[in-house]
Design a protein around this motif. Sequence first.
Motif, PDB file in Angstrom:
ATOM      1  N   UNK A  21      85.279   6.188  33.580  1.00  0.00           N
ATOM      2  CA  UNK A  21      84.392   5.663  32.528  1.00  0.00           C
ATOM      3  C   UNK A  21      83.001   6.286  32.706  1.00  0.00           C
ATOM      4  N   UNK A  22      82.309   6.497  31.603  1.00  0.00           N
ATOM      5  CA  UNK A  22      81.001   7.182  31.653  1.00  0.00           C
ATOM      6  C   UNK A  22      79.971   6.409  32.494  1.00  0.00           C
ATOM      7  N   UNK A  23      79.018   7.149  33.048  1.00  0.00           N
ATOM      8  CA  UNK A  23      77.917   6.563  33.821  1.00  0.00           C
ATOM      9  C   UNK A  23      77.106   5.623  32.927  1.00  0.00           C
ATOM     10  N   UNK A  24      76.719   4.485  33.484  1.00  0.00           N
ATOM     11  CA  UNK A  24      75.931   3.511  32.712  1.00  0.00           C
ATOM     12  C   UNK A  24      74.586   4.120  32.288  1.00  0.00           C
ATOM     13  N   UNK A  25      74.233   3.902  31.009  1.00  0.00           N
ATOM     14  CA  UNK A  25      73.003   4.480  30.444  1.00  0.00           C
ATOM     15  C   UNK A  25      72.142   3.368  29.834  1.00  0.00           C
ATOM     16  N   UNK A  26      70.873   3.375  30.156  1.00  0.00           N
ATOM     17  CA  UNK A  26      69.945   2.418  29.532  1.00  0.00           C
ATOM     18  C   UNK A  26      68.850   3.213  28.818  1.00  0.00           C
ATOM     19  N   UNK A  27      68.529   2.828  27.610  1.00  0.00           N
ATOM     20  CA  UNK A  27      67.459   3.493  26.838  1.00  0.00           C
ATOM     21  C   UNK A  27      66.348   2.477  26.654  1.00  0.00           C
ATOM     22  N   UNK A  28      65.124   2.904  26.914  1.00  0.00           N
ATOM     23  CA  UNK A  28      64.034   1.934  26.816  1.00  0.00           C
ATOM     24  C   UNK A  28      62.784   2.558  26.198  1.00  0.00           C
ATOM     25  N   UNK A  29      62.139   1.744  25.367  1.00  0.00           N
ATOM     26  CA  UNK A  29      60.862   2.162  24.774  1.00  0.00           C
ATOM     27  C   UNK A  29      59.993   0.921  24.630  1.00  0.00           C
ATOM     28  N   UNK A  30      58.700   1.122  24.699  1.00  0.00           N
ATOM     29  CA  UNK A  30      57.791  -0.005  24.479  1.00  0.00           C
ATOM     30  C   UNK A  30      57.184   0.168  23.086  1.00  0.00           C
TER      31      UNK A  30
END
Length: 314
Positions: free
Chosen positions: A85-94
């Motif tokens: 399964x793909x590597x966990x990815x988090x996207x973040x912006x303020x």
Amino acid sequence: MTRVFCIGELLIDFVAENQGSNLSKAMNFTKKAGGAPANVACAIAKLGGKSSFIGCVGKDSFGSFLLDVLKNEGVDISMAQRSNIFTTLAFVSIAEDGERDFVFNRGADEQLKYDSSIKTEFKKNILHFGAATALLGGPLEKAYGHYLFDGLCNESFIAFDPNFRSDLWGDDEATFTKKCMPYIEKSHLCKFSLEEALLLSGKDTVEEACAFLHEIGAEIITVTLGKEGTFVSTKTLQKTVPSIAVSAVDTTGAGDAFIGCLLYQISLLPSIEALLNDDQALLKMVEKANKAGAITTTKFGAIVALPSLTQLEA
Ligand code: ATP
């Protein structure tokens, strides 16, 4: 020197450049290694300690990148696992209003399988449960429970940081609290933010919160208070240890640097049990760990900002 086994998630944080807009408008992202337990493993290794990371990444290029980051920092990655399964990815912006916009694609970190063959390594060593994603379910949560039990059987020193993220739990704080309780009950050392201490205890003040959490079972409690320092609580002491004054630019990872530095110092003790009865020694260690947290805020990023022993002692 004992070894610190840090169990939990390692993931990619894609941080939007040109902060001030939400993810729908963000065009460019910087790729960063993230995950609180992995940061703690790096903090310990950077200070010269022995740390191992136990967690799972995908068999993709992101997974290779993450394991390389840890290896280059000196963390033992021989117990890390890789999943299809793909590597966990988090996207973040303020966004403009200061609100965090967060998209979480949970992948391989959840897939950590319990490996009973490594439990003999835990004997008289330190196990750190930095729970951010671990209590969200899946094989990782099951593995967490088994490793907690193994640690107890192997007379390990147990450390717990719940790493509560409202982005991940929404308003299901009750489930989060319930799932944290066995870890608090069995921990020699708990690290909370003030928000976590109040949430988990249901109390209004840090003193009351710690008293309640000691009743549950936590022996040493540290409550990190940002630039104010750290509130330390044992059954015989309640005291705020001030931090040092710095020009902070990014507080990401300060808590991980703090607990990493504290665990590094504990790993140097000839007898960990002695710490449980020595409040003065504990206060000195917290003073140093505060410094590690403070230094980490002076640079952008988490892992790159972690101090070496030379920087810490300068
Ligand atoms: P995280 O965001 O990683 O979960 P946290 O909220 O637990 O972290 P903080 O309280 O931000 O962690 O920081 C950990 C420690 O680092 C603090 O207890 C303090 O000693 C030190 N620290 C953090 N920010 C500052 C600052 N601006 N000035 C001085 N020291 C700081």
